[in-house]
Design a protein around this motif. Structure first.
Motif, short mmCIF file in Angstrom:
data_model
loop_
_atom_site.label_atom_id
_atom_site.label_comp_id
_atom_site.label_asym_id
_atom_site.label_seq_id
_atom_site.Cartn_x
_atom_site.Cartn_y
_atom_site.Cartn_z
N SER A 125 0.83 -1.20 0.00
CA SER A 125 0.00 0.00 0.00
C SER A 125 0.87 1.26 0.00
CB SER A 125 -1.00 -0.02 1.16
OG SER A 125 -0.33 -0.13 2.37
N ASP A 164 0.54 3.77 -3.11
CA ASP A 164 0.10 5.15 -2.78
C ASP A 164 1.09 6.16 -3.33
OD1 ASP A 164 -2.11 4.28 -1.42
OD2 ASP A 164 -1.29 4.61 0.60
N LYS A 198 -6.76 -0.88 -7.80
CA LYS A 198 -6.62 0.30 -6.94
C LYS A 198 -6.53 1.59 -7.77
CE LYS A 198 -3.45 2.20 -3.47
NZ LYS A 198 -2.56 1.84 -2.36
N HIS A 219 -9.29 4.79 -8.11
CA HIS A 219 -8.81 6.06 -7.56
C HIS A 219 -9.58 7.21 -8.21
CE1 HIS A 219 -6.00 9.39 -6.74
NE2 HIS A 219 -5.63 8.66 -5.70
#
Ligand SMILES: *[C@@H]1O[C@H](CO)[C@@H](O)[C@H](O)[C@H]1NC(C)=O
Ligand SMILES: *[C@@H]1O[C@H](CO)[C@@H](O)[C@H](O)[C@H]1NC(C)=O
Ligand SMILES: *[C@@H]1O[C@H](CO)[C@@H](O)[C@H](O)[C@H]1NC(C)=O
Ligand SMILES: *[C@@H]1O[C@H](CO)[C@@H](O)[C@H](O)[C@H]1NC(C)=O
Ligand SMILES: *[C@@H]1O[C@H](CO)[C@@H](O)[C@H](O)[C@H]1NC(C)=O
Length: 453
Positions: free
Chosen positions: A307, A311, A341, A345
């Motif tokens: 993560s 990120d 992911k 977003h």
């Protein structure tokens, strides 16, 4: 230069490469024609097919550190006293491209300073069953690198050095017993680590050896070293050009050109193939979360788990207005998680990878290659992304950043890439085009001066 040409190639590797060489362009040029019917009046299908071939050709003839200048190396070579009877063999280069490249360049440097001949350096290969076992078998020089380019440039830069190529079952001259670990040339950590001290150390090691006969051909197995030369103590031109002796195997590299062409088509980016680092095209991320990295504890530092990496890559891509992320990962599960992911977003980003961007036949042929060979396609694509992100514990990541930084230096765009450590937490390197996440005392000490761009 004396080259003993003896065939030493694994047949399955060759077969895979032959398949890879021929087919892709036809498929891609067909696709390219569909998406880019430009050229206006009078454009025939052949012209369009040609423009896609042109793209790959121009992309392949462009290098991040260019042009290569062998005279900077040749000047240094003139300082060497040559001893052709002394033959160095790199005994145990290992790991992925980042480490093998470092082992091989260090080895060549030690051979040049000693004036030794060399055996074309090979490497240990990784087990496909257990990727943390990097000692499973042997790989030839050309399983990673461009052998023809290497022999050509070595002959230009170091014409006095003999390079021997051995057949797998060729009866080798017996080496002197034991591996020779060269004395460090890191003069930054200890000013007494000079060339002279190294040569005296080698001389002493040889003379200690009862089998050593200076007049006879002597084979010495060198223990591998990694970033053990203070590259910044050498003339600028030497440091800049030395690493360029190693280029990626052209057949594998060609796939990278096709990947970038198809990325441009799929995501409608106007990429100039002759631009080494195209602006505003795509973000390149090295998602280094594979089982071996996890096993080695690389992801426990708070900056490097899945993560944290994803990120940071998304944030950096958006900061640079890039909405396409090319991801290099040896783990298809994590790649898929990243894709999901990024798509969810706000704003959404597109995640893509080499297997998405190769036509099915070529993707299948790429799968035939080893894990570390497949990563060479990523290595080449990531060198040429608009903005790059990787992690500090990976020599693969850091090598991409250091090579790209050399280009900025060549262009006079000097941004202190290590200043970021004092401004931000958990970032080891940022020069505006590459960012390296995480902190690692050993790499931060070894790489800035020891890694060859
Ligand atoms: C190296 O030395 C040779 C012979 O002295 C000379 O001809 C050559 O120009 C030198 N090369 C460089 C790059 O200094
Ligand atoms: C060194 O070479 C000489 C002459 O070729 C040979 O007689 C001698 O046995 C060699 N010595 C060793 C240790 O191989
Ligand atoms: C891939 O990542 C998953 C977790 O996301 C892990 O369970 C698996 O072992 C990894 N496989 C490899 C080959 O790295
Ligand atoms: C990953 O690291 C972050 C800190 O950056 C931490 O908050 C998070 O719990 C970690 N996730 C896992 C799955 O370990
Ligand atoms: C890029 O992502 C957007 C949003 O998820 C999606 O609609 C689009 O189809 C993607 N583009 C490609 C070429 O996959």
């Amino acid at each position: 230069m004396a080259i003993q040409h003896l065939k030493d190639k694994s047949p399955s590797f060759l077969a895979a490469l032959l398949v890879l060489t021929l087919a892709p362009l036809y498929f891609i040029s067909y696709q390219y024609r569909l998406v880019h019917p430009y050229g206006g009046s009078g454009t025939s299908k052949d012209d369009d097919a040609f423009s896609s071939t042109d793209f790959v050709r121009d992309w392949l003839s462009t290098h991040v550190v260019a042009p290569f200048n062998p005279s900077a190396l040749a000047t240094h070579c003139n300082l060497t006293e040559w001893h052709p009877n002394l033959v160095f063999n790199l005994e145990n280069a290992n790991g992925g491209i980042g480490n093998v490249r470092g082992n091989t360049l260090d080895f060549l440097f030690f051979a040049i300073e000693a004036g030794a001949s060399i055996i074309l350096p090979g490497r240990a290969t990784r087990s496909e069953e257990d990727i943390s076992n990097v000692w499973a078998a042997r790989g030839t020089f050309d399983s990673f690198f461009d052998e023809e380019w290497f022999l050509h440039t070595m002959a230009q830069a170091f014409p006095q050095m003999a390079i021997y190529k051995l057949e797998r079952h060729h009866k080798m001259l017996a080496p002197l017993p034991g591996n020779y670990l060269p004395r460090s040339r890191r003069s930054d950590t200890d000013p007494s680590n000079t060339k002279q001290a190294y040569l005296e150390h080698l001389d002493h090691w040889l003379k200690e050896n009862p089998n050593f006969q200076p007049e006879n051909l002597t084979l010495v197995n060198l223990e591998r070293t990694l970033w053990d030369i203070d590259t910044r103590s050498l003339p600028l031109g030497f440091r800049r050009n030395f690493g360029q002796i190693l280029r990626i195997n052209p057949t594998i590299r060609r796939l990278a050109g096709i990947v970038v062409l198809n990325l441009a088509i799929t995501f409608r980016h106007n990429i100039n193939p002759a631009s080494a680092i195209p602006r505003k095209a795509f973000y390149g991320a090295h998602l280094r979360t594979e089982a071996d990295a996890k096993g080695a504890g690389w992801l426990n530092d708070g900056y490097s788990n899945f993560s944290a990496q994803t990120d940071a890559y998304i944030a950096q891509a958006l900061k640079h207005n890039l909405r396409t992320i090319y991801v290099a990962s040896g783990n298809s599960t994590d790649l898929e998680l990243f894709r999901v992911k990024a798509a969810s977003h706000r704003p959404p980003l597109n995640v893509t990878s080499k297997f998405d961007l190769l036509p099915p036949n070529e993707a299948a042929a790429l799968r035939e290659l080893s894990w570390d060979q497949q990563a060479l396609v990523d290595y080449e694509v990531l060198q040429r992304c608009s903005v790059f992100g990787g992690i500090v514990k990976s020599s693969f990541s850091y090598n991409i950043a250091i090579t790209r930084d050399q280009r900025l230096e060549d262009e006079g765009r000097v941004i202190d890439p290590w200043g970021v450590m004092h401004r931000e937490e958990g970032v080891a390197f940022d020069d505006g085009v590459s960012r390296v996440l995480g902190r690692d005392a050993w790499h931060e000490q070894r790489i800035p001066r020891g890694m060859w761009p």
